[in-house]
Motif scaffolding. Structure first.
Motif, short mmCIF file in Angstrom:
data_model
loop_
_atom_site.label_atom_id
_atom_site.label_comp_id
_atom_site.label_asym_id
_atom_site.label_seq_id
_atom_site.Cartn_x
_atom_site.Cartn_y
_atom_site.Cartn_z
N ARG A 190 0.83 -1.21 0.00
CA ARG A 190 0.00 0.00 0.00
C ARG A 190 0.86 1.26 0.00
NH1 ARG A 190 -3.62 -1.71 4.30
NH2 ARG A 190 -2.58 -0.12 5.54
N GLU A 191 1.91 1.25 0.82
CA GLU A 191 2.80 2.41 0.89
C GLU A 191 3.53 2.62 -0.44
OE1 GLU A 191 6.70 4.00 3.43
OE2 GLU A 191 5.68 2.14 4.01
N ALA A 192 3.99 1.52 -1.04
CA ALA A 192 4.69 1.64 -2.33
C ALA A 192 3.74 2.16 -3.41
CB ALA A 192 5.25 0.28 -2.74
N LEU A 193 2.49 1.71 -3.38
CA LEU A 193 1.49 2.21 -4.34
C LEU A 193 1.31 3.71 -4.18
CD1 LEU A 193 -1.35 -0.48 -4.33
CD2 LEU A 193 -0.11 0.35 -6.33
N ALA A 194 1.20 4.18 -2.95
CA ALA A 194 0.98 5.60 -2.72
C ALA A 194 2.16 6.43 -3.21
CB ALA A 194 0.73 5.85 -1.23
N VAL A 195 3.39 5.95 -2.96
CA VAL A 195 4.58 6.69 -3.38
C VAL A 195 4.66 6.77 -4.90
CG1 VAL A 195 7.10 6.68 -3.41
CG2 VAL A 195 5.86 6.17 -1.28
N LEU A 196 4.46 5.64 -5.57
CA LEU A 196 4.56 5.63 -7.04
C LEU A 196 3.41 6.39 -7.68
CD1 LEU A 196 5.70 1.94 -7.65
CD2 LEU A 196 7.09 4.01 -7.76
N ASP A 197 2.24 6.37 -7.06
CA ASP A 197 1.09 7.09 -7.61
C ASP A 197 1.31 8.60 -7.57
OD1 ASP A 197 -1.45 7.19 -8.78
OD2 ASP A 197 -2.42 7.54 -6.84
N ARG A 198 2.10 9.06 -6.60
CA ARG A 198 2.39 10.50 -6.50
C ARG A 198 3.57 10.92 -7.38
NH1 ARG A 198 1.63 9.36 -0.88
NH2 ARG A 198 3.92 9.34 -0.64
N ASP A 199 4.33 9.97 -7.86
CA ASP A 199 5.54 10.27 -8.64
C ASP A 199 5.14 10.69 -10.07
OD1 ASP A 199 7.98 10.39 -9.94
OD2 ASP A 199 8.78 8.63 -8.89
N PRO A 200 5.43 11.93 -10.48
CA PRO A 200 5.02 12.37 -11.83
C PRO A 200 5.77 11.66 -12.95
CG PRO A 200 6.40 14.03 -10.78
CD PRO A 200 6.13 12.99 -9.73
N ARG A 201 6.87 11.00 -12.63
CA ARG A 201 7.64 10.29 -13.67
C ARG A 201 7.02 8.95 -14.03
NH1 ARG A 201 13.12 9.56 -10.71
NH2 ARG A 201 11.57 8.88 -9.15
N VAL A 202 6.09 8.46 -13.20
CA VAL A 202 5.54 7.12 -13.38
C VAL A 202 4.19 7.21 -14.10
CG1 VAL A 202 4.66 5.07 -12.18
CG2 VAL A 202 6.72 6.24 -11.34
N ASP A 203 4.06 6.50 -15.22
CA ASP A 203 2.83 6.48 -16.01
C ASP A 203 2.03 5.21 -15.80
OD1 ASP A 203 3.43 8.95 -17.08
OD2 ASP A 203 4.48 8.09 -18.80
N VAL A 204 2.65 4.16 -15.28
CA VAL A 204 1.97 2.90 -15.04
C VAL A 204 2.70 2.17 -13.92
CG1 VAL A 204 3.30 1.69 -16.80
CG2 VAL A 204 1.08 0.78 -16.10
N ILE A 205 1.93 1.42 -13.10
CA ILE A 205 2.51 0.72 -11.95
C ILE A 205 2.28 -0.78 -12.13
CG2 ILE A 205 2.42 0.40 -9.45
CD1 ILE A 205 1.35 3.27 -9.25
N VAL A 206 3.33 -1.58 -11.89
CA VAL A 206 3.25 -3.03 -11.97
C VAL A 206 3.49 -3.60 -10.57
CG1 VAL A 206 4.19 -5.14 -12.99
CG2 VAL A 206 4.07 -3.03 -14.35
N VAL A 207 2.54 -4.42 -10.10
CA VAL A 207 2.72 -5.15 -8.84
C VAL A 207 2.99 -6.60 -9.23
CG1 VAL A 207 1.72 -5.76 -6.61
CG2 VAL A 207 1.11 -3.59 -7.71
N ALA A 208 4.20 -7.10 -8.97
CA ALA A 208 4.62 -8.41 -9.48
C ALA A 208 5.08 -9.30 -8.33
CB ALA A 208 5.73 -8.26 -10.51
N ARG A 209 4.64 -10.56 -8.40
CA ARG A 209 5.08 -11.59 -7.46
C ARG A 209 4.94 -12.94 -8.13
NH1 ARG A 209 4.37 -15.65 -4.20
NH2 ARG A 209 5.02 -15.60 -1.99
N GLY A 210 5.86 -13.86 -7.84
CA GLY A 210 5.79 -15.20 -8.41
C GLY A 210 4.67 -16.01 -7.76
N GLY A 211 4.58 -17.26 -8.14
CA GLY A 211 3.52 -18.13 -7.64
C GLY A 211 3.72 -18.50 -6.19
#
Length: 411
Positions: A190-211
């Motif tokens: 959640r914290e990482a989402l909030a930080v990246l969502d506020r970053d003007p350099r970021v146009d898309v966010i990927v949340v990735a984890r293996g199986g």
């Protein structure tokens, strides 16, 4: 134990007696809690009783279980493949002698309980509109920056970075590491989402984890994390687990990727692929232009072969010849008409001259008149010595009457 039934070939027992004896003996076992895997569920629309098939989790043993609609509804969201515990009572069907179990209570257990809770949460969030396809945003074709939330040094991070950079070497990542399972996972993500969502350099966010197991992926079905993804202003790609895994975050995200590698393929275009598409498009445009030029060339050639373009003055000459012919015809017609009118005029003049007094005068006659200009056509009333005027063809004579000799026979 009930006493055995006495029977012989000569005195066999009726089938109903044996079946009822078995039924009574089986039903004396009472109710018992059993665990197993739900491998088949047949819910018949409008029916009161439904059929389930339970299988032992170890041995190849399965039984048929009947349950009422009330029991299934009370069990919550259950599906085939879940582990359950059931309170059953064995019974024998009198009609065909088959063994069945009547279920009076059914509950999910183990992973089944977790899946049931997740399913119930899904229904709640879906009712609120968090899964609505109309609110999902399109990904940018070539993002300025890609935010990546994943575990530090994880295979998912390596796969996303390597595949994305192989497809588009100029892609720029903003990586935020987080705990991807267990305690603290939800808060970190959640914290990482909030930080990246506020970053003007970021146009898309990927949340990735293996199986992983259901328990490992459980944080990504957390309600607060799902709402955090829903609230992001930046498009989010969920790449959690493998193809069969579907945590709630997959349903809330703007795009679900089957694996982290799939997410890398979706977040940036393949430069080689795009170059090939550009070459194909250029080839199609070139071919279309050549076809257009060839078609227009053929049209020009066809027009040039037409008489009007082969000899542009030809139609003018034809019209000029027609005009000249019309001019000649008009001239001839005018000449003929003038001759006819001239002849008519000459005839009219001749007739007028023939009737003119002047013609009579030219033949030697004269017109006599008195001093008052009155024409004298008879000797009557003329006295000797009376002055007269004689109008001749070439002038006028003034005379005086010396004698009057009337004719006796005027005829």
């Amino acid at each position: 134990m009930p006493p055995p039934l006495v029977s012989s070939p000569e005195q066999p027992q009726p089938l109903r007696v044996v079946l009822f004896g078995v039924k009574n003996w089986v039903e004396r076992l009472g109710t018992v809690w059993v665990s197993g895997q739900l491998i088949e569920l047949k819910r018949r629309s409008g029916a009161v009783t439904h059929f389930l098939t339970l299988r032992d989790t170890i041995a190849e043993v399965s039984v048929t279980v009947t349950a009422s609609s009330a029991v299934l509804d009370a069990a919550g969201p259950i599906a085939e493949g879940m582990e359950v515990v059931a309170l059953v009572h064995p019974t024998v069907w009198s009609r065909n002698g088959s063994l069945s179990f009547e279920c009076s209570d059914l509950r999910a257990s183990g992973e089944g309980r977790l899946l049931a809770a997740i399913e119930q949460r899904k229904r709640m969030l879906q009712a609120e509109g968090l899964f609505d396809p109309s609110r999902k945003r399109r990904l940018p074709f070539l993002p300025q920056g890609v935010g990546l939330i994943t575990g530090q040094g994880s295979a998912a991070e390596r796969d996303v970075l390597q595949v994305a950079r192989a497809r588009w070497p100029g892609v720029r990542f903003v990586v935020r590491h987080a705990v991807m399972q267990g305690q603290g996972c939800v808060e970190d993500v959640r914290e990482a989402l909030a930080v990246l969502d506020r970053d003007p350099r970021v146009d898309v966010i990927v949340v990735a984890r293996g199986g992983g197991s259901v328990q490992d992926l459980l944080p990504f079905s957390d309600e607060s994390l799902a709402r955090a993804v829903f609230a992001c202003a930046t498009p989010v790609i969920s790449a959690i687990g493998h193809e069969p895994d579907t945590p709630i975050i997959d349903l809330v995200a703007d795009l679900r990727a089957a694996t982290p590698t799939d997410a890398a393929k979706r977040v940036v275009p393949d430069v080689a692929d795009e170059r090939a598409k550009a070459q194909q498009a250029l080839a199609r445009v070139r071919a279309a232009m050549l076809r257009l030029i060839d078609r227009e060339t053929q049209l020009v050639r066809s027009l040039r072969t037409r008489p009007v373009l082969a000899d542009p003055l030809g139609p003018v000459n034809v019209q000029f010849d027609k005009l000249d012919e019309l001019r000649q015809r008009c001239r001839r017609a005018a000449t003929v008409r003038l001759r006819e009118e001239s002849a008519w005029v000459h005839q009219a003049v001749s007739r007028a001259r023939a009737l003119s007094p002047r013609a009579t005068l030219l033949r030697g006659y004269a017109i006599l008149s008195d001093n008052e200009g009155k024409t004298i056509g008879s000797t009557s009333g003329i006295e000797p010595g009376q002055p007269l005027m004689a109008l001749l063809a070439d002038g006028t004579l003034h005379a005086q009457v010396t004698d009057v000799q009337p004719r006796e026979d005027p005829a």
